[in-house]
Design an enzyme around this catalytic site. Sequence first.
Site, PDB file in Angstrom:
ATOM      1  N   SER A 210      50.158  37.494  63.530  1.00 14.84           N
ATOM      2  CA  SER A 210      49.813  38.361  62.646  1.00 14.84           C
ATOM      3  C   SER A 210      49.045  37.820  61.901  1.00 14.84           C
ATOM      4  O   SER A 210      48.274  37.626  61.433  1.00 14.84           O
ATOM      5  CB  SER A 210      51.108  37.825  62.004  1.00 14.84           C
ATOM      6  OG  SER A 210      51.602  39.613  60.944  1.00 14.84           O
ATOM      7  N   HIS A 290      58.707  35.736  52.741  1.00 13.36           N
ATOM      8  CA  HIS A 290      58.526  37.110  52.985  1.00 13.36           C
ATOM      9  C   HIS A 290      58.785  38.135  52.384  1.00 13.36           C
ATOM     10  O   HIS A 290      57.743  39.214  52.268  1.00 13.36           O
ATOM     11  CB  HIS A 290      59.249  37.306  54.431  1.00 13.36           C
ATOM     12  CG  HIS A 290      58.150  38.230  55.127  1.00 13.36           C
ATOM     13  ND1 HIS A 290      58.612  39.490  55.021  1.00 13.36           N
ATOM     14  CD2 HIS A 290      56.722  38.195  55.786  1.00 13.36           C
ATOM     15  CE1 HIS A 290      58.071  40.011  56.213  1.00 13.36           C
ATOM     16  NE2 HIS A 290      57.161  39.087  56.336  1.00 13.36           N
ATOM     17  N   HIS A 314      49.417  42.994  64.932  1.00 18.33           N
ATOM     18  CA  HIS A 314      50.343  41.378  65.605  1.00 18.33           C
ATOM     19  C   HIS A 314      50.694  41.756  66.586  1.00 18.33           C
ATOM     20  O   HIS A 314      50.628  43.072  66.814  1.00 18.33           O
ATOM     21  CB  HIS A 314      51.800  41.357  64.129  1.00 18.33           C
ATOM     22  CG  HIS A 314      53.013  42.056  64.290  1.00 18.33           C
ATOM     23  ND1 HIS A 314      53.546  42.693  64.093  1.00 18.33           N
ATOM     24  CD2 HIS A 314      52.971  42.510  65.979  1.00 18.33           C
ATOM     25  CE1 HIS A 314      54.864  43.256  63.819  1.00 18.33           C
ATOM     26  NE2 HIS A 314      54.165  43.768  65.356  1.00 18.33           N
TER      27      HIS A 314
END
Length: 346
Positions: A210, A290, A314
């Site tokens: 990513s 996250h 990603h």
Amino acid sequence: MESAIPLHLKTERTRHKRVPDDYQPPYPSFVARYKPAVSRVVMAYFGVQYRGAAPNAATEALAEIARRFGAASGPSHWDRARYLDQAGYETIISVAYWNDIARFDTWFEPAREAWTGQQREDLGTFIEVLRPTVARHETLFSSPDRPEGVAAIADGMSGEVQEHAYWGGMRDRIPLSQTDAMAPGSAPELIRDGARLRVKAHDNLCLIRSGQDWSDTEASERELYLDDVEPVLREGMDFLRDDGLAIGCYANRYMRVLAVDGSVSEKSYGQSWWKSLAALERWAESHPTHVRIFGAAMKYLSTLGPSARLRLYHEVTVAAADEQFFEYLNCHQKTGMLAAVETTGA
């Protein structure tokens, strides 16, 4: 509006998408498109690790693998990145991509023997390879004009796709998800081959790369990214590196891409191995680290709107057991997938 799944990989769904057919994403995103004749891709990570200043063996090894990449049957694209790992080892990884499995097979065995078949003073080397069918793989880009990673070997980019900007979009973009839950198999195993250590992982192991590219940003946007977003991203990457095993992340590397001359570029990416796509999804959707990354990114993008020059992308693969290869020589016990077998008592 296109589907992220190409027409030739569409099939009747037995597993439903997370959004209705008339869903409209709030901003555009794009995916890599391969020629229909491409049935598999290869992503091969060749790494060196050492402490302190680079030994001569590291310089020689990196030059050698670059020469091999340029030889007949070499990859269609490769790039190089570095990071300092959790044990204090400098790690430099050259990542190579093929869209022709026969070409890779011709190239790989002598390259493998040269990379992990010989002891080098003060240097560890490793190889991590996935060779998935395209049905087990997806990509996503915020901009269609600068492919990175595996997308650099694709035929081109899609138009705007539907399956993004919602939790579950990553899974919905993988063609196999139309019919398969992609549940993980049994625990990884360690195989000793003299000084080499190989890891036999399990079915449906998940890899994500990513990336972030701030090279096009100007002063105010660059400051906003580097001061407000990147530190939060780094905190999340460090959590996965140091404590990710408890939530299904076997290993995580937060890499800085190197330019052709070896200097550090204004590009980075996180690269991590996960027990399953579901474990990656749970972290993305609900883990505090996250949630903070997502919040910082949304604040950044809402502040700048369409003028944002930051590029994001990603690639995610869910690989079958026979599509994986992991081999390590003179590496510490928490290098890459070695960390996975250490936790299983192997």
